[in-house]
Design an enzyme around this catalytic site. Structure first.
Site, mmCIF file in Angstrom:
data_model
loop_
_atom_site.group_PDB
_atom_site.id
_atom_site.type_symbol
_atom_site.label_atom_id
_atom_site.label_comp_id
_atom_site.label_asym_id
_atom_site.label_seq_id
_atom_site.Cartn_x
_atom_site.Cartn_y
_atom_site.Cartn_z
ATOM 1 N N LYS A 32 -9.377 -97.959 -27.923
ATOM 2 C CA LYS A 32 -8.079 -97.380 -28.355
ATOM 3 C C LYS A 32 -6.920 -98.295 -27.863
ATOM 4 C CE LYS A 32 -7.887 -93.074 -25.993
ATOM 5 N NZ LYS A 32 -6.631 -93.294 -24.985
ATOM 6 N N THR A 33 -6.997 -98.255 -26.415
ATOM 7 C CA THR A 33 -5.862 -98.960 -25.819
ATOM 8 C C THR A 33 -5.823 -100.438 -26.207
ATOM 9 O OG1 THR A 33 -6.295 -97.546 -23.741
ATOM 10 C CG2 THR A 33 -4.781 -99.498 -23.314
ATOM 11 N N ASP A 215 -0.293 -92.668 -28.049
ATOM 12 C CA ASP A 215 -1.724 -92.180 -27.724
ATOM 13 C C ASP A 215 -2.243 -90.822 -27.379
ATOM 14 O OD1 ASP A 215 -4.335 -92.992 -26.830
ATOM 15 O OD2 ASP A 215 -3.400 -93.819 -24.710
ATOM 16 N N GLU A 216 -3.419 -90.648 -27.480
ATOM 17 C CA GLU A 216 -3.957 -89.260 -27.252
ATOM 18 C C GLU A 216 -3.366 -88.307 -28.117
ATOM 19 O OE1 GLU A 216 -6.479 -89.234 -25.434
ATOM 20 O OE2 GLU A 216 -6.561 -90.356 -23.723
ATOM 21 N N GLN A 246 -11.994 -84.883 -28.371
ATOM 22 C CA GLN A 246 -11.329 -84.975 -27.006
ATOM 23 C C GLN A 246 -10.266 -84.082 -26.740
ATOM 24 O OE1 GLN A 246 -12.383 -88.477 -24.784
ATOM 25 N NE2 GLN A 246 -12.473 -89.487 -26.634
ATOM 26 N N ARG A 598 -18.093 -89.995 -20.224
ATOM 27 C CA ARG A 598 -17.520 -90.907 -19.046
ATOM 28 C C ARG A 598 -18.677 -91.906 -18.742
ATOM 29 N NH1 ARG A 598 -13.494 -90.852 -20.791
ATOM 30 N NH2 ARG A 598 -14.502 -89.910 -22.275
#
Length: 663
Positions: A32-33, A215-216, A246, A598
């Site tokens: 995504k980044t 973002d997020e 998330q 993770r």
């Protein structure tokens, strides 16, 4: 070649889409980044957007810095001056500084941190009961995040308890206004309200910002959602990147419903799903998909990977806390020895900070370097902040929060009523609280008797200000601590053991200042500015240290590790007992999902049969989430206590012999 050529097809679609509001549903590890930074480069490099007309908003300074660095690399040779890559709070601060008069604030208004805010609440409640203060702070924060004024909070209060909190909120708000100060929540709430009520402001900001990337997005609260709406207006030129799987911050006001709300508010919302995971093995993703399938879905998505099947997920039952820590560390050492990996490839993740201590001890025993995150920073400790408040005030007498903290720590017989009057004088004269002390208006409004301790304090600060540029830093700071009797204050506030710990921290800080002063040939004034930078940039190591990461699940979000040990996977811990009681099981499952995703190559889960609680040992059950990971999870037969003990000792002896002196 196009700037977006390196992206996969869905990523490219997201980066190039400019026909209205866009939601990018980005699964864990799906890049995504990469999409956000390439979209910034595409807007500037290929679409001719002015850098200053683009804002990328995220939640942490670390994420903002990473985004800024990556965007800069992609746009080499292009002038990106003016590009805004920032956090929600910094964006709000930028707007408030520019348009302070609309909020009836002076441009140099102060920002109170959480400790300053808790101090004001403590004064209003006339209590030092930390739990009661925390409850009030949390309730007020949630109201602010819902854009509720004190009057609205009182009007909609559901019972006497809520009404009491609404009245505290009203007094807290009045105190902040008198101090010409805001808290963290106000940095979002006030800009959102100002854009709502002032047409000219709304028009100014909408014309300035032509595309906003968030973002997020699943972590936004109501105030952040409204701020985004007001900034983008009818054009709705925004890209929201998020993952409903998330969303783990409901307890602090974040609302995954904002994703649902997007669909309702923007019927023409375009949706792009990023489902290819570039981080984890097939087995880890299969388990993650199986787990999260137990939650109701807002958007269907299924992560996939072409990184190979990978190791089986291991489940490790242990006897108790200490046995769990020893077993995890032994398995980690054995894995590192066999695979010739680095320490930084490993993470030990847990639900609550309190779980870290026993793992720290086990790692120290085996001389394993580790880095702790998600815990309290040294500079965030109350006693260090007290001392820094004095240094900040000596360095800059216009620093109102530093003034408030220093003048009330230790207590000097200066009450809230006196400080409120001083705040009114400062607001009327448009000066700082410190400057207001010396004004004729202060004598008239506060009275000579109440003003006397304020004058005495301010003259004391002036005397130290005259010394800081001439004398060694350590000497000045030690004299300051003696003059305010800080040691006596610390021991009056706490029991002997806690007070001694706090005082030791202060002595360590003073020794550090003295040493830095000598080494760098800097006076206390120059060092205070260094401290401000350290507190702002703490944790900004250019290269991550080669150390095992110990972290809470919340603090590990956004990170990735080759090998993850997820510990304490038990009922009442993960899922947490309170969350289950309060109907937040789905959020706990998402937290477990964050932990699982993770891991890149291997994942080990551990739980205890018994665990120490206070002074007793209580029986524990493995978490329901283990079974929800599906059938491709290796669960060993539970060994008897004696067998486990012998087995553990033999393995430890064999491993130490194998590793020899390298430990």
């Amino acid at each position: 070649m196009s700037l977006v050529a390196a992206l996969n097809p869905p990523q490219r679609e997201a980066a190039k889409y400019l026909d209205g509001p866009l939601l990018v549903l980005a699964g864990a590890g799906s890049g995504k980044t990469r999409v956000i930074t390439h979209k910034i480069a595409y807007l500037i490099g290929e679409c001719g957007y002015k850098p200053s007309s683009i804002a990328a908003i995220t939640f942490t300074n670390k994420a903002a810095r990473e985004m800024q660095d990556r965007a800069a690399k992609l746009t080499q040779g292009v002038n990106t001056k003016g590009l805004i890559v920032t956090t929600f709070h910094s964006m709000g601060l930028r707007m408030l500084r520019e348009d302070a008069k609309f909020a009836e604030l002076k441009p140099a208004f102060s920002i109170l941190d959480s400790a300053d805010a808790a101090g004001i609440i403590s004064e209003i409640l006339k209590t030092t009961d930390k739990q009661e203060i925390r409850r009030a702070v949390s309730r007020i924060s949630l109201w602010k995040n819902e854009l509720k004024s004190p009057a609205a909070a009182l009007l909609t209060a559901e019972d006497d308890n809520a009404r009491a909190y609404a009245k505290i909120y009203d007094r807290y708000d009045a105190t902040l206004r008198a101090y010409q100060a805001v808290d963290f929540d106000d940095l979002i709430r006030l800009p959102a309200e100002l854009l709502d009520t002032h047409f000219e402001l709304r028009e100014k900001w909408q014309n300035r910002l032509r595309h906003i990337l968030v973002d997020e997005y699943q972590d936004t609260n109501i105030a952040q959602y409204r701020l985004l709406q007001k900034l983008t207006g009818v054009r709705a030129a925004f890209t929201a990147v998020g993952d409903d799987d998330q969303a783990i911050y409901g307890w602090r006001g974040a609302s995954a419903d904002n994703l649902r709300q997007l669909r309702e508010d923007y019927p023409h919302l375009h949706l792009v799903k990023l489902e290819q995971n570039y981080r984890s093995s097939v087995r880890i993703l299969k388990a993650a998909n199986s787990l999260i399938a137990h939650n109701p879905k807002l958007f269907e998505k299924r992560l996939w990977s072409d990184l190979g099947l990978g190791d089986a997920i291991q489940v490790m039952p242990t006897r108790d806390d200490e046995h769990e820590a020893e077993s995890v560390v032994m398995r980690l050492l054995s894995h590192k020895f066999q695979h010739r990996t680095e320490w930084r490839d490993y993470a030990i993740l847990y639900r609550g900070n309190y779980q870290a201590r026993v793992f720290e001890k086990a790692l120290r025993n085996e001389k394993v370097p580790y880095q702790l995150s998600g815990g309290q920073s040294f500079f965030d400790r109350a006693e260090i902040k007290d001392v820094i408040a004095y240094l900040r005030l000596i360095a800059n007498s216009d620093d109102d929060p530093a003034f408030i903290r220093a003048v009330t720590t230790p207590k000097r017989g200066i009450g809230t009523a006196t400080l409120e009057k001083l705040g009114q004088v400062a607001a009327t004269l448009h000066v700082s609280l410190f400057e207001a002390v010396f004004s004729a208006a202060a004598v008239a409004q506060i009275g000579e008797r109440q003003l006397a301790p304020l004058l005495e304090f301010s003259n004391f600060i002036n005397r130290f200000e005259a010394r800081v540029t001439r004398e060694p830093a350590g000497e000045v700071l030690n004299d300051l601590l003696k003059s305010i009797d800080y040691e006596i204050y610390v021991f009056d506030q706490d029991d002997a053991r806690a007070a001694q710990n706090k005082w030791n921290n202060v002595l360590e800080f003073a020794a550090w200042i003295a040493k830095k002063g000598e080494e760098d040939d800097k006076n206390l004034l120059q060092l205070t500015q260094t401290i401000a930078l350290i507190t702002l940039l703490e944790g900004r190591e250019e290269a991550e240290p080669d150390a095992v990461r110990l972290s809470t699940l919340h603090a590990a979000k956004g990170l990735e590790f080759g090998h993850v040990f997820l510990v304490g996977v038990e009922e009442n811990i993960l899922p947490h007992r309170d969350a289950v009681d309060e109907g937040r099981l789905e959020e706990e499952r998402r937290l477990m999902y964050v932990g699982v995703t993770r891991a890149k190559k291997s994942l080990t889960l551990s739980y205890c049969s018994r665990r120490k609680r206070a002074r007793e040992s209580v029986a524990c059950d493995p978490s329901r989430f283990i079974d929800e990971l599906g059938d491709d999870v290796r669960q060993p037969e539970k060994p008897t206590d004696a067998a486990a003990k012998a087995n553990g000792s033999n393995r430890l002896a064999a491993l130490k012999a194998m590793l020899g002196e390298s430990l």
